[in-house]
Design a protein around this motif. Sequence first.
Motif, PDB file in Angstrom:
ATOM      1  N   ARG A 193      -5.042  -0.195  -5.076  1.00  0.00           N
ATOM      2  CA  ARG A 193      -6.185  -0.304  -4.169  1.00  0.00           C
ATOM      3  C   ARG A 193      -7.020   0.967  -4.266  1.00  0.00           C
ATOM      4  N   ASP A 246      -1.347  -4.334  -7.614  1.00  0.00           N
ATOM      5  CA  ASP A 246      -0.892  -3.528  -6.479  1.00  0.00           C
ATOM      6  C   ASP A 246      -1.780  -2.316  -6.193  1.00  0.00           C
ATOM      7  N   THR A 274      -6.558   4.339  -1.861  1.00  0.00           N
ATOM      8  CA  THR A 274      -5.144   4.525  -1.566  1.00  0.00           C
ATOM      9  C   THR A 274      -4.382   4.960  -2.804  1.00  0.00           C
ATOM     10  N   HIS A 275      -4.659   4.280  -3.928  1.00  0.00           N
ATOM     11  CA  HIS A 275      -3.963   4.586  -5.175  1.00  0.00           C
ATOM     12  C   HIS A 275      -4.896   5.111  -6.263  1.00  0.00           C
ATOM     13  N   ASN A 311     -15.537   4.856  -4.539  1.00  0.00           N
ATOM     14  CA  ASN A 311     -14.489   3.881  -4.243  1.00  0.00           C
ATOM     15  C   ASN A 311     -15.030   2.689  -3.462  1.00  0.00           C
ATOM     16  N   GLY A 318     -10.903  -2.288  -1.068  1.00  0.00           N
ATOM     17  CA  GLY A 318     -10.022  -3.356  -1.524  1.00  0.00           C
ATOM     18  C   GLY A 318      -9.306  -3.062  -2.815  1.00  0.00           C
ATOM     19  N   ARG A 319      -8.851  -4.137  -3.471  1.00  0.00           N
ATOM     20  CA  ARG A 319      -8.042  -4.014  -4.676  1.00  0.00           C
ATOM     21  C   ARG A 319      -8.858  -3.484  -5.845  1.00  0.00           C
ATOM     22  N   ALA A 320      -8.189  -2.699  -6.671  1.00  0.00           N
ATOM     23  CA  ALA A 320      -8.814  -2.141  -7.871  1.00  0.00           C
ATOM     24  C   ALA A 320      -8.546  -3.092  -9.040  1.00  0.00           C
ATOM     25  N   ALA A 351       0.826  -1.201   0.000  1.00  0.00           N
ATOM     26  CA  ALA A 351       0.000   0.000   0.000  1.00  0.00           C
ATOM     27  C   ALA A 351       0.856   1.245   0.000  1.00  0.00           C
TER      28      ALA A 351
END
Length: 599
Positions: A217, A215, A220-221, A236, A239-241, A69
């Motif tokens: 999320r 990688d 976060t990203h 959003n 979890g993972r995107a 993260a």
Amino acid sequence: MAACGAEERRRTGRLSALSVYRRAAGPGRLERRRRGTPLPAGGKRTKARLRRGAAGGGGPERAVPPRGAAVPSRVERAGSSEAKQGDLKTNPSGPPAKAPAGNLETKSPGGPLTTSGGPRAKAPAGSPEAKPPGDPATSPGGGGVPGLLRRLGRLEDSRRRAAELFRWLVAPTAPEEFTRQHWERAPLLVQRGDPNYYAGLFSTAEFDAILRSGDVRFGTHLDVTSYAEGVRETHNPVGRALPAVVWDFYQNGCSLRLLSPQAFSTTVWHFLSILQEHFGSMAGANTYLTPPGTQGFAPHYDDIEAFVLQLEGKKHWRVYSPRTSSEALPQFSSANLTQAELGEPLLEVVLEAGDLLYFPRGFIHQADCLPDAHSLHITVSSYQRNSWGDFLEKLLPAALQMALEEDLEYRQGLPMDCLGYMGVANSDAVDARRTAFVEKVQHLIKKLVDYAPIDAAMDQRAKSFLHDCLPPVLTQSEKQLSVYGFPARWQDGGPRSVDIRITKDTEVRLLHHGVARLCNEEAGVMLYYTTENSRVYHKEEPKYLEIDPEYTDSIEFLLSSYPNHVSVNTLPCDTLEDKISLATLLFEKGILTTKKPLV
């Protein structure tokens, strides 16, 4: 916007990711833009006191996307619910009226507004005005932005690399003209007519590859956003995107904001790591991918200097002058604004691939995607909380503390009866005691300048900047001449080529200008450096070496000698052993390189 609920199920036979998200989040999931907050302060220092003969390790990250993260975006913080770009509300009855390229409307004052190149004027990539012959940015060789960065790497002085990259960024406007007429004053529009100008910097293909790396999320990203009928939303999930979900959001009219692409893209990392040296302030970036005929963000202004680089497609922009003097060069970004609060735009234009739009902090902006093309742009930003006022916020408390310690006059008590004649209730009173009190305060404030540790405060600001910095990207030559290219390895059952043999005749210099800073602090003399920083903002604590006093003259000598090489024997240490020991320490930390490979 996308269909939702039962109507969408009837029409398509399925629910989109956007509809699923809205069902889970509920209708009240509207994002309110918070006023910006200062960037997080650095954590505890990593204790790494190095004595004579001690060796440190570590080094700049290699060109591999980091795992795990990330933390909030450099400059353009993920914690802010509004992007550092704003998008124009579209007329719900149809697509926005197309603004002709180069249609500039100076309907409100805002300083000198300049457009370079003219409407779709052809300005070949790398042909800025006032460039000296042989400039690496104009040299033949192609290769897009990666090729440009390689050519800049041939320059020995990292300060020249930074200056030439900035020259390329604002070309054909000369940097001197930009600084004089636009920096912190007025927008600059450059229409180059060259869709390949930014080739290789970043693309939708690279965006897709980053998503597939696993990688990324949400939150976060990556942010998924929309703006319609005056409502700004963030969609959003947790979890993972994953690509299937992200591209479904995009297909249903949502914009995608990738936070800190430099954490994933080596080219963006390289680009920003050079520019940060030009600004003397951290350089950050976000990318924005917007579907045709949509918009992702509400009108707002930012607390950063923004350079919008249109990478793909096109986008319709409107920029407005600050509404009041208090909003010019603000310390913090604004909340979401409504169309009724904006007035007439200072500039209205369609950016196409290869174009540049700069606007200072405080200039309101919004943008929408035209119905016939998607848009991908990257916003490069700098100068967040880097004003005189921000500097004085650090300097004045230190000056007052020093004055209290050294000057009896600052420790003397206030007049016993001052509560009776001072204060707002007494502000209109004519009283000799009030006059004397005000004159005393003015005297103490003027006298405070004598106690201001201006250089020490600037060192502390430099220390913060070094913590903010991206780690340097090494050229192949720099790698060969540094610890990162040293051939130590495991071979035939044991380590080989481990010994670093620096002698009195070895010639050394700093890796880059500004890679290290000497600071005199209460705990001792510290050498802060950037070579072990992370590509993720403040993922690492500040890196430093605690320096014994006998080494400070030698380090100052090395800092001031750049870009020239100096022999280890010329370092002003007491003994040859000290000279070799210091040079070895700094080499092992990646701060020094040698003129010739050690092996």
